[in-house]
Design a protein around this motif. Structure first.
Motif, mmCIF file in Angstrom:
data_model
loop_
_atom_site.group_PDB
_atom_site.id
_atom_site.type_symbol
_atom_site.label_atom_id
_atom_site.label_comp_id
_atom_site.label_asym_id
_atom_site.label_seq_id
_atom_site.Cartn_x
_atom_site.Cartn_y
_atom_site.Cartn_z
ATOM 1 N N TYR A 179 -5.477 -16.333 -15.106
ATOM 2 C CA TYR A 179 -6.346 -17.491 -14.881
ATOM 3 C C TYR A 179 -5.807 -18.807 -15.430
ATOM 4 C CZ TYR A 179 -9.245 -13.682 -13.398
ATOM 5 O OH TYR A 179 -9.685 -12.561 -12.744
ATOM 6 N N TYR B 42 -13.749 -9.267 0.367
ATOM 7 C CA TYR B 42 -14.131 -9.175 -1.054
ATOM 8 C C TYR B 42 -15.659 -9.304 -1.164
ATOM 9 C CZ TYR B 42 -13.653 -9.461 -6.111
ATOM 10 O OH TYR B 42 -13.738 -9.203 -7.467
ATOM 11 N N GLY C 63 -20.063 -10.629 -12.412
ATOM 12 C CA GLY C 63 -18.744 -10.531 -11.779
ATOM 13 C C GLY C 63 -18.059 -9.199 -11.895
ATOM 14 N N SER C 64 -18.671 -8.235 -12.576
ATOM 15 C CA SER C 64 -18.033 -6.934 -12.833
ATOM 16 C C SER C 64 -16.704 -7.085 -13.564
ATOM 17 C CB SER C 64 -17.829 -6.141 -11.527
ATOM 18 O OG SER C 64 -17.647 -4.779 -11.829
ATOM 19 N N ASN D 137 -12.640 -4.707 -15.585
ATOM 20 C CA ASN D 137 -11.229 -4.972 -15.873
ATOM 21 C C ASN D 137 -10.809 -4.394 -17.227
ATOM 22 O OD1 ASN D 137 -11.673 -8.139 -14.243
ATOM 23 N ND2 ASN D 137 -10.780 -6.309 -13.357
ATOM 24 N N TYR E 143 -9.029 -5.382 -2.037
ATOM 25 C CA TYR E 143 -7.921 -5.759 -2.934
ATOM 26 C C TYR E 143 -6.585 -5.856 -2.181
ATOM 27 C CZ TYR E 143 -11.298 -5.204 -6.645
ATOM 28 O OH TYR E 143 -12.402 -5.372 -7.452
ATOM 29 N N GLU F 23 -3.570 -4.928 -13.449
ATOM 30 C CA GLU F 23 -5.042 -4.947 -13.575
ATOM 31 C C GLU F 23 -5.651 -3.600 -13.206
ATOM 32 O OE1 GLU F 23 -8.176 -8.361 -12.464
ATOM 33 O OE2 GLU F 23 -7.645 -7.178 -10.711
ATOM 34 N N SER G 78 -9.578 -2.258 -12.123
ATOM 35 C CA SER G 78 -10.927 -2.725 -11.785
ATOM 36 C C SER G 78 -11.790 -1.470 -11.620
ATOM 37 C CB SER G 78 -10.869 -3.569 -10.506
ATOM 38 O OG SER G 78 -12.061 -4.280 -10.345
HETATM 39 C C1 AVI Z 1 -12.518 -10.726 -12.209
HETATM 40 N N1 AVI Z 1 -12.515 -9.370 -11.683
HETATM 41 C C2 AVI Z 1 -13.825 -8.760 -11.796
HETATM 42 C C3 AVI Z 1 -11.932 -9.238 -10.341
HETATM 43 C C4 AVI Z 1 -12.006 -7.755 -9.864
HETATM 44 O O1 AVI Z 1 -12.470 -7.528 -8.750
HETATM 45 O O2 AVI Z 1 -11.634 -6.883 -10.639
HETATM 46 C C5 AVI Z 1 -10.496 -9.723 -10.335
HETATM 47 C C6 AVI Z 1 -9.793 -9.473 -9.036
HETATM 48 N N2 AVI Z 1 -8.619 -8.933 -8.922
HETATM 49 C C7 AVI Z 1 -8.295 -8.873 -7.659
HETATM 50 N N3 AVI Z 1 -9.270 -9.347 -6.926
HETATM 51 C C8 AVI Z 1 -10.238 -9.758 -7.784
#
Ligand code: AVI
Length: 332
Positions: A51, A68, A174-175, A179, A219, A293, A295
């Protein structure tokens, strides 16, 4: 060792509608984290570094993508049930929001909850300045105390002697909890439980487990915005940490790991190559990945058990008709 709680500077003005408290982590942390992540096996990079200004813009673009679903689904839940949520929580609370970003989802809640004050916490200073200026115009009577900090670390909310609040309500939309690994999430919820204090509560957005095809599409969007968001991490490391990642030699990889109940994002090296970061060289094999990451997705029961393990009492859960996303009320 428990990390030290950062001291809160007292230089903020209770008379101005928006106060700004800067608790940003030292810049050196980024280099330490990148060295640790690239030196590990498998290689990894912490998602909080996505970010920078461009990363925030790309994330906002992700939130608008047709694939999304989380953002628009959660926003609809907040708009449809804000009055119901406020009825559960009562007026006059101190509303603390973690990862407030643009604070878009908060507006409906601010209208119905009528808090005594609002404390948005975010690591992105620019986003925090922009959102608080907008909210101050929309809610001129509302005291706003913006805190620029890494809310994943233990945090102390400033003493606000001039504000009489009925209780603390922590809002974490935002869930973003997804992460964290479940172990990290439990630790984080435990700290939130402590911060909320007696009579406190938490309102938290959590992405639900669902069809793997829907998750995969969310994603791996057709326009490649998520790929750009992932690769932007390397661009940031190049710029801020004197590195020489060749962005054309890495590709975005995202898939649903059903056993772990999570989407994983990685950056994969397209060939054997060496990359230098602030004078230190790291070797990559062809096809070697950096994990950028997780999720995690939770059923209602799974998340309630996690919250209970952190000391919360699960309350009402608001879910959309397609059962994509949940907003949980947790009580201390
Ligand atoms: C911030 N977070 C909740 C998003 C997620 O969906 O895990 C970050 C993200 N990574 C890829 N798309 C969105």
């Amino acid at each position: 060792m428990k990390p030290a709680v950062p001291a809160v500077p007292s230089a903020f003005s209770p008379s101005s509608p928006v106060s700004f408290i800067d608790l940003q982590p030292a810049a050196g942390r980024f280099l330490d984290d990148v060295f640790a992540g690239l030196g590990g096996s498998p290689k990894a990079l912490p998602p909080k570094y996505f970010y920078d200004a461009r990363g925030c813009d790309l994330f906002e673009a992700i939130c608008e993508l047709p694939e999304y679903y989380p953002t628009r689904t959660e926003l609809a839940l907040m708009r449809n049930y804000a009055a119901d949520m406020a009825a559960q929580l009562g007026e006059g609370s101190l509303l603390i929001e973690f990862g407030s970003g643009a604070s878009v989802k908060t507006e409906a809640l601010l209208r119905t909850l009528r808090p005594a004050a609002y404390v948005p916490v975010d690591i992105a200073a620019d986003a925090l300045h922009a959102s608080t200026a907008r909210l101050a115009a929309a809610f001129p009577q509302l005291p706003i105390i913006a805190v620029c900090a890494d809310y994943m670390q233990p945090l102390r909310v400033p003493e606000l002697k001039h504000i009489k609040a009925s209780r603390r309500v922590i809002y974490f939309p935002g869930s973003t909890i997804g992460n964290l690994t479940p172990e990290e999430a439990q630790g984080f919820l435990g700290r939130a439980h402590e911060l909320a204090g007696a009579e406190g509560a938490m309102l938290i957005g959590v992405d639900l487990k669902k069809d793997a095809g829907l998750l995969h599409a969310a994603y791996n969007d057709a326009q490649g915005v998520t790929a750009e968001f992932n690769l932007n991490l390397l661009r940031r490391i190049n710029r801020e940490l004197a590195a020489d990642f060749d962005l054309d030699q890495f590709r975005h990889v995202a898939f649903y790991n059903a056993a772990a109940g999570r989407i994983e994002m990685h950056l994969e090296s397209l060939r054997a190559q060496a990359v230098t970061v602030s004078g230190r060289t790291f070797a990559f094999g062809a096809g070697e990945r950096m994990h950028t990451e997780n999720s995690c997705k939770y059923s209602v029961g799974e998340f309630q058990r996690l919250a209970q393990a952190a000391g919360f009492r699960p309350g009402q859960v608001w879910i959309d008709a397609d059962r994509l996303f949940a907003v949980h009320l947790l009580r201390v």
